[in-house]
Design a protein around this motif. Structure first.
Motif, short mmCIF file in Angstrom:
data_model
loop_
_atom_site.label_atom_id
_atom_site.label_comp_id
_atom_site.label_asym_id
_atom_site.label_seq_id
_atom_site.Cartn_x
_atom_site.Cartn_y
_atom_site.Cartn_z
N UNK A 108 0.83 -1.20 0.00
CA UNK A 108 0.00 0.00 0.00
C UNK A 108 0.87 1.25 0.00
N UNK A 109 1.93 1.23 0.80
CA UNK A 109 2.85 2.37 0.85
C UNK A 109 3.53 2.57 -0.50
N UNK A 116 2.03 9.53 -5.49
CA UNK A 116 2.47 10.86 -5.07
C UNK A 116 3.49 11.42 -6.05
N UNK A 117 4.45 10.62 -6.46
CA UNK A 117 5.47 11.09 -7.39
C UNK A 117 4.86 11.42 -8.75
N UNK A 118 3.85 10.66 -9.18
CA UNK A 118 3.16 10.98 -10.43
C UNK A 118 2.45 12.33 -10.31
N UNK A 163 -1.04 17.24 1.79
CA UNK A 163 -0.79 16.30 0.68
C UNK A 163 -0.44 14.93 1.25
N UNK A 164 0.43 14.90 2.25
CA UNK A 164 0.82 13.63 2.85
C UNK A 164 -0.35 12.92 3.51
N UNK A 169 -0.99 6.66 3.30
CA UNK A 169 -1.65 6.03 4.44
C UNK A 169 -0.67 5.76 5.58
N UNK A 170 0.57 5.44 5.27
CA UNK A 170 1.54 5.05 6.29
C UNK A 170 2.14 6.29 6.93
N UNK A 171 2.05 6.44 8.26
CA UNK A 171 2.59 7.64 8.91
C UNK A 171 4.10 7.78 8.74
N UNK A 172 4.80 6.65 8.55
CA UNK A 172 6.25 6.73 8.34
C UNK A 172 6.56 7.38 6.99
#
Length: 489
Positions: A108-109, A116-118, A163-164, A169-172
């Motif tokens: 998922x990450x 995100x990069x797209x 945005x994040x 989904x992953x907080x890291x």
């Protein structure tokens, strides 16, 4: 670096150029420390968007690669999270990045980061022209506001944190994205969403080490400026910019002499220029605008000369804290963070160490500016050394205990940066990008004084090695359009 790049470009265009540099070595914040065979870069630790410097060198003489050796940094970063998870982010490979994120944080990450990069690639295409490659004008703002597709993509009303939160989904992984706000000395909760282009740039154009240290790049740009005919005056402090007949007429030096010129390009911090180098009546309007912008954060640095080698150590290691928000609350609240993110740069470059059984570490933590009386006083007796001990202890708690390997250390504070570069409070990037209007509050390359231009990290388009090179290109073109007669020395 912006000033030197502008000097090289203007010299290549046929102008007579004099460079006045207050220190005994040109290069500004791209500094270096050498001792006992150890060499440390004290400013940037990698080069992104090398095309900005390739263009500079091609426009002023031979190619960049004839002057310095660029080496890819792979992985670009190793991230260590509070739960013990590690992520090694590969260099310039979409497939490798996806695999690394998936193996460390899950599929998922990996999907989220790729998406995100797209998205960031679309933001890059929408912003690179008006925001990075040309002077930012009211016409650009109007055009962008009318382009609904670009406006939705850039989303100037959103923060990087938003945005994040929406896309990751992953907080890291959100911590990784948040960190890119610090590339402009900013708080991710208030920095614009458009800063997501920074990880895109790293991934698309690569991250590079200059063999022998980034300082070699500064020396090469300085040499190119001289080769194009620039006269370099080191140890030459400018006391004020002369304005006569309503336009810039040169500069007055600390010794009382003057250098006459048709055009003045200021590579100093914009607050220094408008606050100290110009008459108050001339500087009043831009100074009021500057005061509405929040200065960038600063940095606390340790240079560590170490015995032995660290197994598995990569070029860059980032050790995240348990509470990232507390770090930003502290830094922008004028307080030293008790549990900061710690960034370690340790290039595996034989030119930077005395032998193969040693390491040269540059350790950086985000820090409040030097503001004695109202905030942190970095010159208070014993304060900096005590904080250095604390940072070493934090490194030990997070798995990098080097205290028994330490030959010696050098401590560099925001107060030191202020003294060396005249950056108020040691603000690394001039103004921060905090707030949706931050980009428009950053000083323009063309000052209100005819014949006076600004270049470098505190002016448009911002700080960092790539952007100051773009700033120089913008200024050189503006001078060419505004001034058809040769500059006087």
């Amino acid at each position: 670096m912006g000033g030197l790049a502008a000097a090289a470009r203007l010299g290549a265009l046929g102008h007579s150029v004099v460079v006045c540099e207050q220190s005994e070595r040109a290069g500004g914040k791209v500094g270096t420390v050498s001792r006992d065979g150890f060499t440390f870069d004290t400013g940037p630790s990698l080069l992104t968007l090398p095309a900005a410097y390739r263009d500079l060198f091609l426009k002023t003489g031979g190619p960049l690669e004839d002057e310095v050796e660029l080496q890819p940094v792979d992985p670009v970063f190793t991230y260590r999270f509070p739960d013990g998870t590690r992520l090694r982010m590969p260099n310039a490979s979409r497939a490798a990045v996806r695999q690394a994120v998936g193996e460390s944080l899950g599929e998922q990450a990996a999907d989220d980061w790729e998406a995100l990069i797209a998205h960031a690639a679309r933001v890059w295409e929408a912003t690179r022209g008006p925001f990075l490659e040309a002077p930012l004008t009211a016409r650009d703002m109007v055009r962008l506001s009318r382009d609904l597709r670009a406006l939705r993509t850039v989303a100037p009303w959103r923060s990087l944190r938003t945005v994040g939160t929406r896309r990751l989904h992953d907080p890291r992984l959100r911590m990784v994205l948040d960190r890119y706000a610090t590339y402009t000395g900013s708080d991710p909760r208030r920095a614009p969403a458009a800063l997501c282009v920074i990880p895109f740039m790293e991934q698309a154009f690569g991250a590079w080490h200059v063999r022998g240290g980034i300082r070699r790049l500064a020396d090469a740009v300085c040499a190119r400026a001289v080769q194009t005919g620039a006269e370099l005056r080191l140890g030459t402090e400018v006391r004020r910019v002369l304005v006569e007949g309503g336009r810039a007429a040169g500069v007055e030096l600390a010794d009382g002499s003057r250098v006459d010129a048709d055009v003045v390009v200021a590579g100093s911090d914009a607050r220094e220029l408008y606050g100290h180098l110009l008459a108050p009546d001339v500087a009043a309007a831009p100074l009021r605008r500057l005061r509405r912008a929040e200065p960038s954060l600063s940095g606390f640095v340790l240079l560590l000369a170490l015995e032995g080698r660290t197994p598995g150590l990569t070029h860059h290691t980032v050790l995240f804290p348990a509470d990232y928000d507390d770090e930003f609350d502290s830094v922008f609240g004028g307080r030293v963070p008790a549990d900061p993110t710690v960034y370690v740069s340790a290039a595996d470059d034989p030119a930077l160490r005395p032998d193969d059984d040693s390491e040269a570490w540059f350790v950086l933590v985000n820090a409040p500016r030097h503001e004695p009386g109202t905030g942190t006083d970095w010159d208070a007796p014993g304060f900096a050394d005590a904080y250095a001990d604390s940072v070493l202890e934090i490194l030990a708690r997070r798995g990098l205990d080097v205290r028994d390997r330490l030959r010696w250390r050098v401590v560099r504070t925001p107060a030191d940066l202020e003294r060396e570069t005249r950056s108020p409070g040691g603000a690394i990037y001039g103004t921060s990008s905090n707030g949706p209007r931050a980009a428009f509050l950053r000083p323009a390359n063309r000052s209100p004084v005819p014949g006076l231009f600004l270049v470098g990290g505190s002016s448009h388009p911002g700080g960092g090695l790539p952007l100051v090179a773009l700033s120089a290109a913008i200024v050189a073109e503006m001078v060419g359009k505004a001034e058809r007669r040769p500059r006087a020395s």
